[in-house]
Design a protein around this motif. Structure first.
Motif, PDB file in Angstrom:
ATOM      1  N   THR A 182       0.832  -1.208   0.000  1.00 21.83           N
ATOM      2  CA  THR A 182       0.000   0.000   0.000  1.00 21.83           C
ATOM      3  C   THR A 182       0.864   1.255   0.000  1.00 21.83           C
ATOM      4  N   LEU A 183       1.915   1.228   0.785  1.00 21.63           N
ATOM      5  CA  LEU A 183       2.829   2.380   0.852  1.00 21.63           C
ATOM      6  C   LEU A 183       3.441   2.656  -0.519  1.00 21.63           C
ATOM      7  N   SER A 184       3.830   1.599  -1.213  1.00 22.86           N
ATOM      8  CA  SER A 184       4.404   1.748  -2.550  1.00 22.86           C
ATOM      9  C   SER A 184       3.385   2.324  -3.528  1.00 22.86           C
ATOM     10  N   ASP A 185       2.139   1.845  -3.428  1.00 23.65           N
ATOM     11  CA  ASP A 185       1.084   2.353  -4.312  1.00 23.65           C
ATOM     12  C   ASP A 185       0.834   3.837  -4.069  1.00 23.65           C
ATOM     13  N   LEU A 186       0.800   4.239  -2.803  1.00 22.03           N
ATOM     14  CA  LEU A 186       0.567   5.640  -2.473  1.00 22.03           C
ATOM     15  C   LEU A 186       1.737   6.516  -2.925  1.00 22.03           C
ATOM     16  N   ARG A 187       2.948   5.991  -2.798  1.00 21.91           N
ATOM     17  CA  ARG A 187       4.121   6.735  -3.258  1.00 21.91           C
ATOM     18  C   ARG A 187       4.083   6.905  -4.769  1.00 21.91           C
ATOM     19  N   ASP A 188       3.704   5.844  -5.479  1.00 19.60           N
ATOM     20  CA  ASP A 188       3.625   5.918  -6.939  1.00 19.60           C
ATOM     21  C   ASP A 188       2.551   6.904  -7.390  1.00 19.60           C
ATOM     22  N   GLU A 189       1.411   6.901  -6.666  1.00 22.07           N
ATOM     23  CA  GLU A 189       0.342   7.850  -6.989  1.00 22.07           C
ATOM     24  C   GLU A 189       0.835   9.282  -6.839  1.00 22.07           C
ATOM     25  N   LEU A 190       1.504   9.564  -5.734  1.00 26.32           N
ATOM     26  CA  LEU A 190       2.014  10.912  -5.493  1.00 26.32           C
ATOM     27  C   LEU A 190       3.071  11.289  -6.519  1.00 26.32           C
ATOM     28  N   LYS A 191       3.959  10.349  -6.843  1.00 29.72           N
ATOM     29  CA  LYS A 191       5.009  10.628  -7.820  1.00 29.72           C
ATOM     30  C   LYS A 191       4.422  10.953  -9.188  1.00 29.72           C
TER      31      LYS A 191
END
Length: 288
Positions: A182-191
């Protein structure tokens, strides 16, 4: 007072909460005490103002969490006040408060395991980080001007989406054991959103960068003393700043985006408080 985003109105009153001081646990008070003891030692020689005296002038004590009433009683002598909020508040609201000489303070206290740094706002960051600098009159003027100028900007739909993506990511980072996927998905969304933003930088986005490199991570003077709240509320980052690459504060800082969950790769140093205020003037002219 209401301040408009492109897509919605954000009345600041809706974010105000009561402190509920009696609900702080012993571990909350211990987190504050340990963080403040560490900060007091680290900032004695690094802060842009005499740190221990500044704490006292702002109604803060090292050994217990501050009460909002005590903070406001102290800040009244400086012409400022604070209001308690729950967490992140939208940039237009933050700027509106700042323009009125009001600093928001999050009532949440970071976990003991995150004393060195947490990506979400908490009472240590906002009380111990932002408030002490109010003892410097030229900095108070800078902060109020910043709020006034920021309050005149309109935030695009993309700016707003970036804000909410950053909020989700930071709040999830702040959990004790965040799920890695989930953390990776949220980071990718923000990026991805920041990449879109980079292609069409708005005045609000550029001003947020200047805010980050000054109000949050600013340094001042020949000896590069710390005044940014991110540095004044993290003993680890304050120490790390000794060896961080530094540049003179200028419009060049607007070329640098920032990442909220890592140490800063560079910092910007204002020559003095007059230079800091002058750079705000230059930025406002540049983004107009």
């Amino acid at each position: 007072m209401e301040l408009a985003c492109e897509t919605q109105l954000v009345p600041e009153a809706q974010f105000s909460v009561t402190q509920r001081y009696d609900r702080y646990s012993d571990s909350d008070h211990e987190s504050w005490r340990c963080a403040m003891c560490a900060l007091s030692n680290v900032l004695e020689s690094r802060c842009a103002v005499p740190y221990a005296d500044a704490l006292r002038q702002c109604g803060l004590r090292v050994h217990r969490l501050p009460r909002l009433s005590e903070i406001n009683q102290a800040l009244a002598r400086l012409g400022w006040q604070s209001v308690m909020v729950d967490s992140f508040i939208p940039p237009p609201t933050f700027m509106a408060l700042q323009a009125q000489r009001i600093l928001p303070i999050t009532r949440h206290v970071r976990a003991y395991s995150q004393l060195g740094y947490t990506p979400i706002p908490d009472i240590i960051h906002e009380a111990a980080g932002h408030l002490p600098m109010l003892v410097e009159s030229e900095y108070r003027r800078f902060l109020q001007r910043f709020g006034e100028e920021g309050g005149r900007l309109r935030y695009s739909a993309l700016d707003e989406r970036v804000y909410f993506a950053q909020k989700r990511y930071a709040e999830f980072c702040g959990l004790p054991n965040p799920d890695i996927t989930t953390l990776s998905d949220l980071r990718d969304e923000l990026k991805a959103l920041r990449t879109q933003q980079e292609e069409a930088l708005t005045p609000a986005c550029l001003l947020s960068r200047f805010h980050w490199w000054t109000v949050e991570y600013g340094m001042v003077g020949e000896c590069a003393k710390l005044f940014g709240a991110g540095l004044l509320s993290s003993s680890a980052e304050a120490i790390a700043s000794d060896d961080t690459r530094k540049e003179q504060l200028s419009l060049n800082c607007l070329e640098y985006d920032y990442e909220i969950s890592r140490m800063q790769p560079q910092l910007f140093v204002a020559d003095d408080w007059s230079h800091l205020n002058d750079q705000l003037t230059h930025v406002i002219r540049y983004i107009a």
